[in-house]
Design a protein around this motif. Structure first.
Motif, PDB file in Angstrom:
ATOM      1  N   ALA A 151     -11.860 -11.067  -7.479  1.00  0.00           N
ATOM      2  CA  ALA A 151     -13.511 -10.270  -7.558  1.00  0.00           C
ATOM      3  C   ALA A 151     -14.121 -11.192  -8.444  1.00  0.00           C
ATOM      4  CB  ALA A 151     -13.656  -8.840  -8.423  1.00  0.00           C
ATOM      5  N   ALA A 152     -13.172 -11.720  -9.368  1.00  0.00           N
ATOM      6  CA  ALA A 152     -13.634 -12.860 -10.138  1.00  0.00           C
ATOM      7  C   ALA A 152     -13.967 -14.292  -9.020  1.00  0.00           C
ATOM      8  CB  ALA A 152     -13.266 -13.424 -11.537  1.00  0.00           C
ATOM      9  N   THR A 153     -13.060 -14.620  -8.688  1.00  0.00           N
ATOM     10  CA  THR A 153     -12.769 -15.714  -7.991  1.00  0.00           C
ATOM     11  C   THR A 153     -13.512 -15.685  -6.537  1.00  0.00           C
ATOM     12  OG1 THR A 153     -10.944 -15.130  -6.356  1.00  0.00           O
ATOM     13  CG2 THR A 153     -10.491 -16.110  -9.017  1.00  0.00           C
ATOM     14  N   GLY A 154     -14.486 -14.209  -6.373  1.00  0.00           N
ATOM     15  CA  GLY A 154     -14.597 -13.963  -4.646  1.00  0.00           C
ATOM     16  C   GLY A 154     -13.663 -14.206  -3.445  1.00  0.00           C
ATOM     17  N   ALA A 155     -12.837 -14.617  -3.988  1.00  0.00           N
ATOM     18  CA  ALA A 155     -11.228 -14.213  -2.775  1.00  0.00           C
ATOM     19  C   ALA A 155     -11.588 -13.187  -1.613  1.00  0.00           C
ATOM     20  CB  ALA A 155     -10.041 -14.737  -3.494  1.00  0.00           C
ATOM     21  N   PRO A 176     -16.327  -0.438  -6.388  1.00  0.00           N
ATOM     22  CA  PRO A 176     -17.153  -1.705  -6.116  1.00  0.00           C
ATOM     23  C   PRO A 176     -17.054  -1.913  -6.932  1.00  0.00           C
ATOM     24  CG  PRO A 176     -18.538   0.600  -5.191  1.00  0.00           C
ATOM     25  CD  PRO A 176     -16.792   0.842  -5.961  1.00  0.00           C
ATOM     26  N   ARG A 177     -17.020  -2.075  -7.573  1.00  0.00           N
ATOM     27  CA  ARG A 177     -16.750  -3.440  -8.758  1.00  0.00           C
ATOM     28  C   ARG A 177     -15.482  -4.120  -8.795  1.00  0.00           C
ATOM     29  NH1 ARG A 177     -16.881   1.552 -11.905  1.00  0.00           N
ATOM     30  NH2 ARG A 177     -14.132   1.273 -11.872  1.00  0.00           N
ATOM     31  N   THR A 178     -14.713  -3.956  -7.658  1.00  0.00           N
ATOM     32  CA  THR A 178     -13.245  -5.214  -6.994  1.00  0.00           C
ATOM     33  C   THR A 178     -14.156  -4.524  -5.668  1.00  0.00           C
ATOM     34  OG1 THR A 178     -11.556  -3.654  -7.476  1.00  0.00           O
ATOM     35  CG2 THR A 178     -12.270  -5.109  -8.778  1.00  0.00           C
ATOM     36  N   PRO A 179     -14.485  -5.503  -4.725  1.00  0.00           N
ATOM     37  CA  PRO A 179     -14.520  -4.483  -3.295  1.00  0.00           C
ATOM     38  C   PRO A 179     -13.327  -5.337  -2.691  1.00  0.00           C
ATOM     39  CG  PRO A 179     -16.357  -6.668  -3.932  1.00  0.00           C
ATOM     40  CD  PRO A 179     -15.249  -5.607  -4.989  1.00  0.00           C
ATOM     41  N   LEU A 180     -12.757  -4.536  -1.465  1.00  0.00           N
ATOM     42  CA  LEU A 180     -11.832  -5.393  -0.695  1.00  0.00           C
ATOM     43  C   LEU A 180     -13.105  -5.412   1.040  1.00  0.00           C
ATOM     44  CD1 LEU A 180      -9.175  -2.684  -0.501  1.00  0.00           C
ATOM     45  CD2 LEU A 180      -9.362  -4.957  -1.301  1.00  0.00           C
ATOM     46  N   TRP A 181     -12.675  -6.922   1.555  1.00  0.00           N
ATOM     47  CA  TRP A 181     -12.773  -7.237   2.035  1.00  0.00           C
ATOM     48  C   TRP A 181     -11.963  -6.240   3.782  1.00  0.00           C
ATOM     49  CZ3 TRP A 181     -10.363 -10.383   6.875  1.00  0.00           C
ATOM     50  CH2 TRP A 181     -11.305 -10.230   7.945  1.00  0.00           C
ATOM     51  N   ALA A 182     -11.379  -5.754   3.429  1.00  0.00           N
ATOM     52  CA  ALA A 182     -10.609  -4.761   4.502  1.00  0.00           C
ATOM     53  C   ALA A 182      -9.371  -4.487   4.010  1.00  0.00           C
ATOM     54  CB  ALA A 182      -9.783  -6.021   5.899  1.00  0.00           C
ATOM     55  N   VAL A 183      -9.152  -3.304   4.620  1.00  0.00           N
ATOM     56  CA  VAL A 183      -7.816  -2.769   4.106  1.00  0.00           C
ATOM     57  C   VAL A 183      -7.133  -1.991   5.516  1.00  0.00           C
ATOM     58  CG1 VAL A 183      -8.847   0.164   4.008  1.00  0.00           C
ATOM     59  CG2 VAL A 183      -7.073  -0.890   2.235  1.00  0.00           C
ATOM     60  N   THR A 184      -5.641  -1.773   6.055  1.00  0.00           N
ATOM     61  CA  THR A 184      -5.236  -2.154   7.246  1.00  0.00           C
ATOM     62  C   THR A 184      -4.352   0.136   7.171  1.00  0.00           C
ATOM     63  OG1 THR A 184      -3.332  -2.836   6.544  1.00  0.00           O
ATOM     64  CG2 THR A 184      -5.077  -4.314   6.953  1.00  0.00           C
ATOM     65  N   PRO A 185      -4.731   0.810   6.589  1.00  0.00           N
ATOM     66  CA  PRO A 185      -3.700   2.131   6.656  1.00  0.00           C
ATOM     67  C   PRO A 185      -3.794   2.202   8.481  1.00  0.00           C
ATOM     68  CG  PRO A 185      -6.676   2.674   6.704  1.00  0.00           C
ATOM     69  CD  PRO A 185      -5.852   1.428   6.782  1.00  0.00           C
ATOM     70  N   ASN A 186      -3.116   3.478   8.439  1.00  0.00           N
ATOM     71  CA  ASN A 186      -2.252   4.299   9.944  1.00  0.00           C
ATOM     72  C   ASN A 186      -3.570   5.711   9.592  1.00  0.00           C
ATOM     73  OD1 ASN A 186      -0.484   5.839   7.892  1.00  0.00           O
ATOM     74  ND2 ASN A 186       1.420   5.491   8.686  1.00  0.00           N
ATOM     75  N   ARG A 187      -3.564   6.263  10.344  1.00  0.00           N
ATOM     76  CA  ARG A 187      -4.172   7.767   9.623  1.00  0.00           C
ATOM     77  C   ARG A 187      -3.867   8.615   8.556  1.00  0.00           C
ATOM     78  NH1 ARG A 187      -3.715   9.474  16.328  1.00  0.00           N
ATOM     79  NH2 ARG A 187      -1.890   8.672  16.049  1.00  0.00           N
ATOM     80  N   ASP A 188      -3.020   8.678   8.463  1.00  0.00           N
ATOM     81  CA  ASP A 188      -1.923   9.231   7.433  1.00  0.00           C
ATOM     82  C   ASP A 188      -2.335   8.410   6.429  1.00  0.00           C
ATOM     83  OD1 ASP A 188      -0.980  11.086   9.330  1.00  0.00           O
ATOM     84  OD2 ASP A 188       1.173  10.172   8.976  1.00  0.00           O
ATOM     85  N   GLU A 189      -1.996   7.723   6.241  1.00  0.00           N
ATOM     86  CA  GLU A 189      -2.192   6.747   4.390  1.00  0.00           C
ATOM     87  C   GLU A 189      -3.911   6.312   4.336  1.00  0.00           C
ATOM     88  OE1 GLU A 189       1.177   3.223   5.605  1.00  0.00           O
ATOM     89  OE2 GLU A 189      -0.860   2.861   6.331  1.00  0.00           O
ATOM     90  N   LEU A 190      -4.707   6.564   5.659  1.00  0.00           N
ATOM     91  CA  LEU A 190      -6.232   6.566   5.565  1.00  0.00           C
ATOM     92  C   LEU A 190      -6.537   8.081   4.659  1.00  0.00           C
ATOM     93  CD1 LEU A 190      -9.193   5.800   6.270  1.00  0.00           C
ATOM     94  CD2 LEU A 190      -8.929   6.732   8.629  1.00  0.00           C
ATOM     95  N   ASP A 191      -5.936   8.860   5.236  1.00  0.00           N
ATOM     96  CA  ASP A 191      -6.067  10.514   4.524  1.00  0.00           C
ATOM     97  C   ASP A 191      -5.707  10.268   3.255  1.00  0.00           C
ATOM     98  OD1 ASP A 191      -6.945  11.491   7.048  1.00  0.00           O
ATOM     99  OD2 ASP A 191      -5.209  12.292   7.236  1.00  0.00           O
ATOM    100  N   ALA A 192      -4.664   9.447   2.558  1.00  0.00           N
ATOM    101  CA  ALA A 192      -4.559   9.305   1.487  1.00  0.00           C
ATOM    102  C   ALA A 192      -5.453   8.684   0.428  1.00  0.00           C
ATOM    103  CB  ALA A 192      -2.736   9.148   1.449  1.00  0.00           C
ATOM    104  N   LEU A 193      -6.341   7.539   0.642  1.00  0.00           N
ATOM    105  CA  LEU A 193      -6.649   6.743   0.227  1.00  0.00           C
ATOM    106  C   LEU A 193      -8.061   7.554  -0.064  1.00  0.00           C
ATOM    107  CD1 LEU A 193      -6.514   3.065   2.206  1.00  0.00           C
ATOM    108  CD2 LEU A 193      -5.835   4.377   0.189  1.00  0.00           C
ATOM    109  N   GLY A 194      -8.369   8.115   0.675  1.00  0.00           N
ATOM    110  CA  GLY A 194     -10.044   8.767   0.826  1.00  0.00           C
ATOM    111  C   GLY A 194     -10.350  10.097   2.010  1.00  0.00           C
ATOM    112  N   GLY A 195      -9.568   9.370   2.894  1.00  0.00           N
ATOM    113  CA  GLY A 195      -9.642  11.072   4.066  1.00  0.00           C
ATOM    114  C   GLY A 195     -10.513   9.855   4.907  1.00  0.00           C
TER     115      GLY A 195
END
Length: 294
Positions: A151-155, A176-195
């Motif tokens: 986040a500090a370097t803008g990468a 949002p303080r440390t934003p991600l450009w992309a995350v790559t879950p499968n369906r079950d991982e998506l549920d675990a990350l936030g639904g």
């Protein structure tokens, strides 16, 4: 350049010659190779022709020597791989006759030793990267610090959550303080990350690329989503490493100028080619070969 921060270990894969039978010996073959999610992603990137640096940890044992030599020979910059007192990580998998995983055991003590200080030591490499890939096998303290540095370097950051338990542990880091450009879950991982993809967008994730198995994948942004068609393998020999190939090829394609949907299709092609190989990372993988399935 791409910087990958994550696991590097030795894979030991036992492939049963017939349908595996539990609680007894099964005839088959055994293959040793360099592995680890982060390391595999980095090797796929290098074989496709993009400069890549791996930040990881291996032991001072012969297995660490083997992993480093194989990774270096594939074209990955391993100058940021630390040698630590713990044994080099090992992933032991038993595969059925059709190449599907029966059971696996992983010993990731070396990767788990990576801490915030190790991330800080690689901050200059991260600052120089066009894209940073984070392996969810890292501990939450190391991942949290990596997100702060990026986040500090803008990468731009891509996070692979790896598994449902790892995704659940990572969920609290998304902000949002440390934003991600992309995350790559499968369906079950998506549920675990936030639904849902929408929930992740609200927490600062720009792209959610959800893997849907034989249904292909779905690439979601705040404003739209695109379904990416499944690309079938010519044959299936070993499913190990397919997701790592998919992510590595996606990152390579993005840096080569592809839009995210094109890069996702390119990644699925690389995954299809990988499961048709007995190797965790296909040694003959090239850009031309990946494009042959598109």
């Amino acid at each position: 350049m791409i910087v990958v921060v994550g696991g590097a270990n030795l894979d030991v894969k036992a492939h049963s010659a017939r349908d595996a039978v539990a609680r007894t010996s099964n005839p088959g073959s055994v293959l040793r190779s360099a592995g680890g999610v982060g390391r595999n992603v980095a090797e796929n990137v290098a074989r496709l022709g993009t400069e890549v640096c791996l930040v990881a940890a291996v032991g001072t044992d012969p297995a660490g020597d083997e992993v480093l030599a194989a990774t270096r020979a594939a074209g990955v910059d391993v100058s940021r791989v630390a040698r630590v007192p713990q044994p080099t990580g090992t992933y032991v998998a038993v595969l059925d006759a059709d190449g599907e995983l029966v059971v696996a055991v992983s010993d990731m003590a070396a990767t788990e030793s990576i801490g915030p200080g190790d991330v800080d030591a690689a901050a200059d490499a991260i600052a120089a990267a066009s894209l940073v890939v984070l392996d969810g096998n890292l501990g939450t303290a190391a991942l949290g610090r990596a997100l702060e540095v990026c986040a500090a370097t803008g990468a731009r950051v891509v996070l692979d959550p790896v598994s449902v338990p790892k995704a659940a542990a990572l969920a609290g880091l998304l902000s949002p303080r440390t934003p991600l450009w992309a995350v790559t879950p499968n369906r079950d991982e998506l549920d675990a990350l936030g639904g849902s993809a929408g929930a992740l967008h609200d927490r600062g994730v720009e792209l959610v690329w959800t893997r849907l198995g034989v249904a292909g994948s779905r690439l979601s942004s705040r404003d739209s989503s695109t379904d990416i068609a499944f690309i079938g393998a010519p044959e299936v020999l070993d499913v190990t490493g397919a997701g790592d190939a998919m992510l590595g090829a996606f990152c390579h394609a993005v840096l080569a100028g592809a839009d995210p949907a094109e890069a996702a299709a390119y990644g699925q092609s690389a995954a299809a080619l990988t499961v048709a190989s007995a190797h965790t990372v296909r040694p003959d993988l090239t850009d031309e070969l990946v494009r042959s399935l598109l």
